[in-house]
Design a protein around this motif. Structure first.
Motif, PDB file in Angstrom:
ATOM      1  N   ALA A   1     -26.172  51.870  21.259  1.00  0.00           N
ATOM      2  CA  ALA A   1     -26.667  51.397  19.963  1.00  0.00           C
ATOM      3  C   ALA A   1     -27.024  52.568  19.058  1.00  0.00           C
ATOM      4  CB  ALA A   1     -27.875  50.492  20.166  1.00  0.00           C
ATOM      5  N   GLY A   2     -27.701  53.572  19.614  1.00  0.00           N
ATOM      6  CA  GLY A   2     -28.069  54.732  18.808  1.00  0.00           C
ATOM      7  C   GLY A   2     -26.862  55.489  18.308  1.00  0.00           C
ATOM      8  N   ALA A   3     -25.828  55.622  19.154  1.00  0.00           N
ATOM      9  CA  ALA A   3     -24.627  56.343  18.752  1.00  0.00           C
ATOM     10  C   ALA A   3     -23.830  55.555  17.718  1.00  0.00           C
ATOM     11  CB  ALA A   3     -23.766  56.614  19.984  1.00  0.00           C
ATOM     12  N   ARG A   4     -23.791  54.236  17.868  1.00  0.00           N
ATOM     13  CA  ARG A   4     -23.055  53.406  16.911  1.00  0.00           C
ATOM     14  C   ARG A   4     -23.689  53.462  15.538  1.00  0.00           C
ATOM     15  NH1 ARG A   4     -24.159  48.278  17.086  1.00  0.00           N
ATOM     16  NH2 ARG A   4     -24.612  48.377  19.325  1.00  0.00           N
ATOM     17  N   HIS A   5     -25.020  53.433  15.485  1.00  0.00           N
ATOM     18  CA  HIS A   5     -25.728  53.473  14.202  1.00  0.00           C
ATOM     19  C   HIS A   5     -26.003  54.896  13.719  1.00  0.00           C
ATOM     20  CE1 HIS A   5     -26.551  49.188  13.915  1.00  0.00           C
ATOM     21  NE2 HIS A   5     -27.016  49.169  15.149  1.00  0.00           N
TER      22      HIS A   5
ATOM     23  N   LEU B   1     -25.696  64.547  24.641  1.00  0.00           N
ATOM     24  CA  LEU B   1     -24.917  63.527  23.937  1.00  0.00           C
ATOM     25  C   LEU B   1     -25.095  63.590  22.421  1.00  0.00           C
ATOM     26  CD1 LEU B   1     -25.721  60.571  26.359  1.00  0.00           C
ATOM     27  CD2 LEU B   1     -23.606  61.915  26.273  1.00  0.00           C
ATOM     28  N   PHE B   2     -26.264  64.053  21.973  1.00  0.00           N
ATOM     29  CA  PHE B   2     -26.563  64.124  20.545  1.00  0.00           C
ATOM     30  C   PHE B   2     -26.948  65.548  20.156  1.00  0.00           C
ATOM     31  CE2 PHE B   2     -27.572  59.594  21.251  1.00  0.00           C
ATOM     32  CZ  PHE B   2     -26.883  59.020  20.199  1.00  0.00           C
ATOM     33  N   GLU B   3     -26.568  65.930  18.945  1.00  0.00           N
ATOM     34  CA  GLU B   3     -27.140  67.106  18.303  1.00  0.00           C
ATOM     35  C   GLU B   3     -28.262  66.606  17.397  1.00  0.00           C
ATOM     36  OE1 GLU B   3     -24.127  69.137  16.166  1.00  0.00           O
ATOM     37  OE2 GLU B   3     -22.910  69.565  17.945  1.00  0.00           O
ATOM     38  N   ARG B   4     -29.455  67.102  17.595  1.00  0.00           N
ATOM     39  CA  ARG B   4     -30.613  66.651  16.837  1.00  0.00           C
ATOM     40  C   ARG B   4     -31.025  67.734  15.861  1.00  0.00           C
ATOM     41  NH1 ARG B   4     -30.678  64.971  21.997  1.00  0.00           N
ATOM     42  NH2 ARG B   4     -31.353  62.833  22.526  1.00  0.00           N
ATOM     43  N   ARG B   5     -30.965  67.403  14.580  1.00  0.00           N
ATOM     44  CA  ARG B   5     -31.369  68.336  13.524  1.00  0.00           C
ATOM     45  C   ARG B   5     -32.400  67.633  12.659  1.00  0.00           C
ATOM     46  NH1 ARG B   5     -25.367  70.639  11.771  1.00  0.00           N
ATOM     47  NH2 ARG B   5     -24.829  71.532  13.824  1.00  0.00           N
ATOM     48  N   GLY B   6     -33.653  67.851  12.991  1.00  0.00           N
ATOM     49  CA  GLY B   6     -34.715  67.120  12.301  1.00  0.00           C
ATOM     50  C   GLY B   6     -34.587  65.647  12.641  1.00  0.00           C
ATOM     51  N   HIS B   7     -34.501  64.797  11.607  1.00  0.00           N
ATOM     52  CA  HIS B   7     -34.345  63.356  11.816  1.00  0.00           C
ATOM     53  C   HIS B   7     -32.878  62.934  11.848  1.00  0.00           C
ATOM     54  CE1 HIS B   7     -38.607  62.541  11.584  1.00  0.00           C
ATOM     55  NE2 HIS B   7     -38.688  63.203  10.444  1.00  0.00           N
ATOM     56  N   ALA B   8     -31.966  63.888  11.602  1.00  0.00           N
ATOM     57  CA  ALA B   8     -30.546  63.549  11.570  1.00  0.00           C
ATOM     58  C   ALA B   8     -29.952  63.606  12.972  1.00  0.00           C
ATOM     59  CB  ALA B   8     -29.800  64.510  10.642  1.00  0.00           C
TER      60      ALA B   8
ATOM     61  N   LEU C   1     -23.315  63.040  17.023  1.00  0.00           N
ATOM     62  CA  LEU C   1     -22.789  63.010  18.374  1.00  0.00           C
ATOM     63  C   LEU C   1     -22.095  64.319  18.716  1.00  0.00           C
ATOM     64  CD1 LEU C   1     -21.248  59.429  18.453  1.00  0.00           C
ATOM     65  CD2 LEU C   1     -23.038  60.251  19.980  1.00  0.00           C
ATOM     66  N   THR C   2     -22.296  64.788  19.934  1.00  0.00           N
ATOM     67  CA  THR C   2     -21.476  65.872  20.442  1.00  0.00           C
ATOM     68  C   THR C   2     -20.083  65.323  20.749  1.00  0.00           C
ATOM     69  OG1 THR C   2     -22.086  65.459  22.741  1.00  0.00           O
ATOM     70  CG2 THR C   2     -23.511  66.953  21.475  1.00  0.00           C
ATOM     71  N   ALA C   3     -19.147  66.200  21.007  1.00  0.00           N
ATOM     72  CA  ALA C   3     -17.790  65.751  21.339  1.00  0.00           C
ATOM     73  C   ALA C   3     -17.796  64.872  22.587  1.00  0.00           C
ATOM     74  CB  ALA C   3     -16.869  66.954  21.526  1.00  0.00           C
ATOM     75  N   ARG C   4     -18.597  65.248  23.585  1.00  0.00           N
ATOM     76  CA  ARG C   4     -18.646  64.454  24.811  1.00  0.00           C
ATOM     77  C   ARG C   4     -19.383  63.133  24.577  1.00  0.00           C
ATOM     78  NH1 ARG C   4     -20.106  68.445  29.753  1.00  0.00           N
ATOM     79  NH2 ARG C   4     -19.092  66.787  30.958  1.00  0.00           N
ATOM     80  N   GLY C   5     -20.398  63.169  23.692  1.00  0.00           N
ATOM     81  CA  GLY C   5     -21.087  61.928  23.346  1.00  0.00           C
ATOM     82  C   GLY C   5     -20.176  60.956  22.630  1.00  0.00           C
ATOM     83  N   ALA C   6     -19.334  61.465  21.701  1.00  0.00           N
ATOM     84  CA  ALA C   6     -18.399  60.599  20.979  1.00  0.00           C
ATOM     85  C   ALA C   6     -17.380  59.981  21.931  1.00  0.00           C
ATOM     86  CB  ALA C   6     -17.697  61.391  19.881  1.00  0.00           C
ATOM     87  N   ALA C   7     -16.890  60.777  22.892  1.00  0.00           N
ATOM     88  CA  ALA C   7     -15.932  60.261  23.868  1.00  0.00           C
ATOM     89  C   ALA C   7     -16.574  59.187  24.753  1.00  0.00           C
ATOM     90  CB  ALA C   7     -15.408  61.412  24.725  1.00  0.00           C
ATOM     91  N   TYR C   8     -17.836  59.399  25.099  1.00  0.00           N
ATOM     92  CA  TYR C   8     -18.558  58.423  25.928  1.00  0.00           C
ATOM     93  C   TYR C   8     -18.736  57.105  25.166  1.00  0.00           C
ATOM     94  CZ  TYR C   8     -21.764  57.393  29.844  1.00  0.00           C
ATOM     95  OH  TYR C   8     -22.365  56.887  30.969  1.00  0.00           O
ATOM     96  N   LEU C   9     -19.078  57.220  23.882  1.00  0.00           N
ATOM     97  CA  LEU C   9     -19.265  56.021  23.066  1.00  0.00           C
ATOM     98  C   LEU C   9     -17.980  55.200  22.998  1.00  0.00           C
ATOM     99  CD1 LEU C   9     -20.981  54.310  21.061  1.00  0.00           C
ATOM    100  CD2 LEU C   9     -20.067  55.778  19.242  1.00  0.00           C
TER     101      LEU C   9
END
Length: 285
Positions: free
Chosen positions: A12-16, A48-55, A58-66
Motif C-alpha cells: 500500500a505504501g509503495a502504491r501510494h 525498499l524505500f529511499e527516504r528524503r524527509g517526508h518524501a 522506491l529503490t529499484a529492488r523495491g519497485a521490482a518487489y511491488l
C-alpha cells in the motif's frame, strides 16, 4: 514468508508513495505502516524505500518487489470477493449526475440488449461513497484518479471545446467572433483562457458571466441559446449527434480530469462487473 501485515503495509505504501495514504486505506496509523515497512526491510535485508524527509521513493529492488506483490494481493482479494459475492441481485452503480443524464441514460438500452440477464440499479450523486459502505458495487467519477481506498480505472480522458446552439453557431466564423457572445462557465475555471490561447483568438475577453457547478447544466444553457459553453465533448456527444449543439471550431483542449470507474479494493471478479466495465470502455472509445 515475510509477515503478511508487513507485506500489506509495503504494498500500500509503495502504491501510494505515501505512508499516510496507505494508513488511511488499511485503517491503521501512519506510524504502524512505517514500523511494518521497517520490519519487512529488516526481515529481507533489503532497502525498499529511499527516504528524503517526508518524501518516499522506491529503490529499484523495491519497485521490482511491488510489481510482483500487487497482482498477488489482487488475486487473493478476488478470491475472497468470489467467496462472499451475492448469489443474485442488481449491479449497483453510483454515477455523477451529469454523466448519468448526458451520457449513460441515452445508452442504457444498448447495454440491456447486450446483457439482458444483468439488472442495473443506478444512483445519481456527486458524492463519492465511503469505501466501507456496501451500498454500491461501482462508481463513475471525474477526476485525477486518486481516491483513497478505491481502485480507479481510467475510462476516458476529457477534451473541451466551444459548444452552442445552431442559431448562435451561425454568428461564429472565426474564434475572435466569440467576443460578441456571452461565454458560459464550467469547471475548470481557466478552461476558456486555455482554449482561446490554443486557438490563437485575439480580442476575446474572458468576462464573468453565467457559471455552473454541473457540466450538464452548462450544456443545457448552451442548448437554450444563453451563450457559448466550453463543453465536455464526451458529455455533449448525443447533443452534437442530434444537432441540438454545434461545435463551431475544431480546436479542443485537454481537460486535466478524466472519467474513471472506481470500486473498493479488492477488485471484484463478478461477471456482471466485468461485463459492465467492458461495455463502458467500448462505448467511450
Amino acid at each position: 514468508m515475510p509477515p503478511l501485515g508487513a507485506l500489506r503495509a509495503f504494498e500500500a505504501g509503495a502504491r501510494h508513495l505515501s505512508f499516510t495514504r496507505a494508513a488511511a486505506e488499511l485503517c491503521v496509523t501512519q506510524a504502524a505502516i512505517s514500523h511494518q515497512v521497517r520490519q519487512l526491510e529488516d526481515w529481507l535485508g533489503v532497502t525498499l524505500f529511499e527516504r528524503r524527509g517526508h518524501a518516499l521513493r522506491l529503490t529499484a529492488r523495491g519497485a521490482a518487489y511491488l510489481r510482483e506483490l500487487t497482482p498477488a494481493f489482487d488475486r487473493m482479494s478476488e478470491a475472497t470477493a468470489r467467496l462472499h459475492e451475492r448469489d443474485q441481485g442488481p449491479l449497483r452503480l453510483t454515477v455523477l449526475p451529469s454523466f448519468a443524464t448526458c451520457w449513460l441514460l441515452p445508452r442504457l438500452e444498448s447495454f440491456r440488449r447486450a446483457h439482458p440477464d444483468i439488472t442495473l440499479h443506478v444512483s445519481s450523486s456527486a458524492e463519492l461513497w465511503d469505501f466501507l459502505d456496501e451500498r454500491f458495487d461501482l462508481g463513475i467519477r471525474s477526476g485525477l484518479g486518486r481516491w483513497t481506498g478505491l481502485k480507479a480505472e481510467l475510462l476516458s480522458q476529457e477534451t473541451l471545446s466551444p459548444l452552442c446552439s445552431p442559431a448562435l453557431a451561425r454568428r461564429l466564423r472565426k474564434p475572435s467572433d466569440l467576443a460578441r457572445l456571452p461565454l458560459l462557465h464550467d469547471t475548470p475555471k481557466d478552461g476558456w483562457r486555455r482554449w482561446l490561447d490554443a486557438s490563437g483568438a485575439e480580442g476575446v475577453e474572458v468576462r464573468p458571466g453565467l457559471s455552473f457547478d454541473d457540466a450538464s447544466l452548462v450544456l443545457q444553457a448552451a442548448r437554450a441559446g444563453l451563450g457559448v459553453a466550453l463543453g465536455r465533448l464526451t458529455l455533449a456527444s448525443e447533443d452534437l449527434r442530434g444537432g441540438r449543439l454545434i461545435q463551431p471550431f475544431e480546436q479542443a483542449v485537454p481537460n486535466d480530469f478524466g472519467y474513471w470507474v472506481v470500486h473498493p479494493r479488492p477488485l471484484t471478479a463478478r461477471e456482471d462487473v466485468t461485463a459492465f466495465k467492458a461495455w463502458l470502455r467500448a462505448e467511450l472509445n
